[in-house]
Design an enzyme around this catalytic site. Structure first.
Site, PDB file in Angstrom:
ATOM      1  N   HIS A 127       1.939   8.744  -5.360  1.00 18.41           N
ATOM      2  CA  HIS A 127       3.063   8.910  -5.784  1.00 18.41           C
ATOM      3  C   HIS A 127       3.089   9.281  -7.345  1.00 18.41           C
ATOM      4  O   HIS A 127       4.377  10.310  -7.928  1.00 18.41           O
ATOM      5  CB  HIS A 127       3.935   8.692  -4.833  1.00 18.41           C
ATOM      6  CG  HIS A 127       3.718   8.681  -3.399  1.00 18.41           C
ATOM      7  ND1 HIS A 127       2.912  10.036  -2.961  1.00 18.41           N
ATOM      8  CD2 HIS A 127       4.193   8.277  -2.660  1.00 18.41           C
ATOM      9  CE1 HIS A 127       3.280  10.306  -1.697  1.00 18.41           C
ATOM     10  NE2 HIS A 127       3.813   8.646  -1.069  1.00 18.41           N
ATOM     11  N   ASP A 164      -4.954   9.675   1.583  1.00 19.22           N
ATOM     12  CA  ASP A 164      -3.769   8.940   2.869  1.00 19.22           C
ATOM     13  C   ASP A 164      -3.081  10.143   3.565  1.00 19.22           C
ATOM     14  O   ASP A 164      -3.397  11.299   2.973  1.00 19.22           O
ATOM     15  CB  ASP A 164      -2.394   8.985   1.101  1.00 19.22           C
ATOM     16  CG  ASP A 164      -1.775   7.912   1.235  1.00 19.22           C
ATOM     17  OD1 ASP A 164      -1.910   7.091   1.735  1.00 19.22           O
ATOM     18  OD2 ASP A 164      -0.470   8.726   1.830  1.00 19.22           O
ATOM     19  N   HIS A 166       0.064  11.085   3.283  1.00 19.23           N
ATOM     20  CA  HIS A 166       0.913  11.307   2.607  1.00 19.23           C
ATOM     21  C   HIS A 166       0.503  12.452   1.290  1.00 19.23           C
ATOM     22  O   HIS A 166      -0.963  11.715   0.462  1.00 19.23           O
ATOM     23  CB  HIS A 166       2.413  10.999   1.664  1.00 19.23           C
ATOM     24  CG  HIS A 166       2.524   9.631   2.566  1.00 19.23           C
ATOM     25  ND1 HIS A 166       2.891   8.420   2.952  1.00 19.23           N
ATOM     26  CD2 HIS A 166       3.861  10.321   3.642  1.00 19.23           C
ATOM     27  CE1 HIS A 166       3.247   8.253   3.871  1.00 19.23           C
ATOM     28  NE2 HIS A 166       4.404   8.724   4.571  1.00 19.23           N
ATOM     29  N   ASP A 245      -3.009   5.247   5.833  1.00 13.97           N
ATOM     30  CA  ASP A 245      -1.747   5.034   6.824  1.00 13.97           C
ATOM     31  C   ASP A 245      -1.361   6.841   7.758  1.00 13.97           C
ATOM     32  O   ASP A 245      -0.808   7.131   8.226  1.00 13.97           O
ATOM     33  CB  ASP A 245       0.305   5.160   5.947  1.00 13.97           C
ATOM     34  CG  ASP A 245      -0.478   6.157   4.183  1.00 13.97           C
ATOM     35  OD1 ASP A 245      -1.653   6.907   4.774  1.00 13.97           O
ATOM     36  OD2 ASP A 245       0.740   6.389   4.113  1.00 13.97           O
TER      37      ASP A 245
END
Length: 308
Positions: A127, A164, A166, A245
């Protein structure tokens, strides 16, 4: 030759953003304990993650970003950079180790000392934008590793795979429009960080997945979208932002992957790496916040990497 290395460092467990923060030191302990409990820890060769150099970091991040983080680093307590992202007195060192781990893994793979490496490090990285720490991330670890492969080792094309839950907005920020890098990702959408679908650059192969999607939709994305692009691109190294995740048990998101899905995608990438880039794979831990599913998923990923 040992096929698979694990690069880690105890400094990575000293970074702590508070007792209720999901990105916690126990994540690395859970992975390590699982490998021992499964009796597979002895199949890997272990390296201490070095501190990333400013030269390595500044291939991705401006000096102002490094200076901002260094200045923010507290002598005591916890300092928040945003509601999700905080530094304690050990964060700076841990973040340098996490970024340095990928550079070491690239060096080991390029020298032929290992076929592939897994960086069991934290804080994660995908990120972090060029000049903006966010989403638990301080440096973009996989971007630093990719730039190291391109600049220090003279590679011309590297692929970054991100599974991931995200979207790796930071990695996209670092490489959008860069013809030397192809980024292939899946992510839950709409979901934090609420991007990745609005006219991505040509070298971004993003596949958004709706809440509730599982292994079947993941496999379709890989076989129908990622693989044709990867074969066309012909990467000389594959780097993985390995977030776990999207697992069914992980309540951080709402995708429904299982360990066998992580093993399957790793198998696909290993096959591609054997065909195209002399088996070169560097994988770096990103998300995964339920200790049991994280540990089992990383175990499945590592079993595939090491042919166990």
């Amino acid at each position: 030759m040992t096929t698979t290395a694990i690069i880690t460092h105890r400094d990575c467990q000293l970074h702590d953003m508070g007792s209720h923060h999901p990105e916690c030191p126990q994540r690395l302990t859970a992975i390590n304990d699982h490998l021992i409990a499964q009796g597979i820890d002895a199949y890997f060769v272990y390296y201490d993650a070095p501190l990333a150099t400013f030269e390595q970091l500044m291939r991705v991040h401006p000096a102002s970003h490094l200076e901002r983080l260094k200045r923010a680093s507290p002598e005591l307590g916890v300092v928040h950079l945003d509601p999700d992202t905080a530094m304690n007195p050990h964060t700076w060192q841990a973040a340098l180790r996490a970024a340095g781990s990928g550079c070491l893994a690239v060096d080991l793979v390029m020298k032929g000392e290992i076929e592939n490496g897994f960086c069991a490090v934290r804080p994660p990285g995908h990120h972090c934008e060029k000049a903006n720490p966010m989403g638990f991330c301080f440096f973009n670890n996989v971007a630093v590793a990719a730039k190291h492969a391109l600049v220090a080792h003279g590679l011309e094309r590297v692929a970054i795979i991100d599974f991931d839950v995200h979207h790796g907005n930071g990695t996209e920020d670092c490489f959008a429009g860069d013809e030397q890098v192809l980024m292939c990702s899946i992510f839950q959408h709409p979901f934090y960080p609420y991007c990745g679908t609005d006219k991505p650059a040509a070298n971004m192969c993003n596949v958004p997945l709706a809440s509730g999607c599982g292994g079947e939709e993941f496999r379709d994305a890989v076989t129908q979208v990622w693989m044709p692009r990867l074969r066309e691109f012909k990467p000389q190294m594959i780097l993985i932002s390995a977030g776990f995740d999207a697992h069914f048990e992980d309540d951080m998101g709402n995708l429904r992957f299982l360990e066998k899905d992580y093993a399957w995608v790793t198998d696909q990438l290993k096959q591609l790496a054997a065909e195209m880039c002399n088996k070169r794979i560097v994988s770096m831990l990103e998300g995964g916040y339920v200790m049991t599913s994280l540990a089992r998923s990383v175990g499945a990923h590592l079993r595939s990497l090491a042919d166990l």
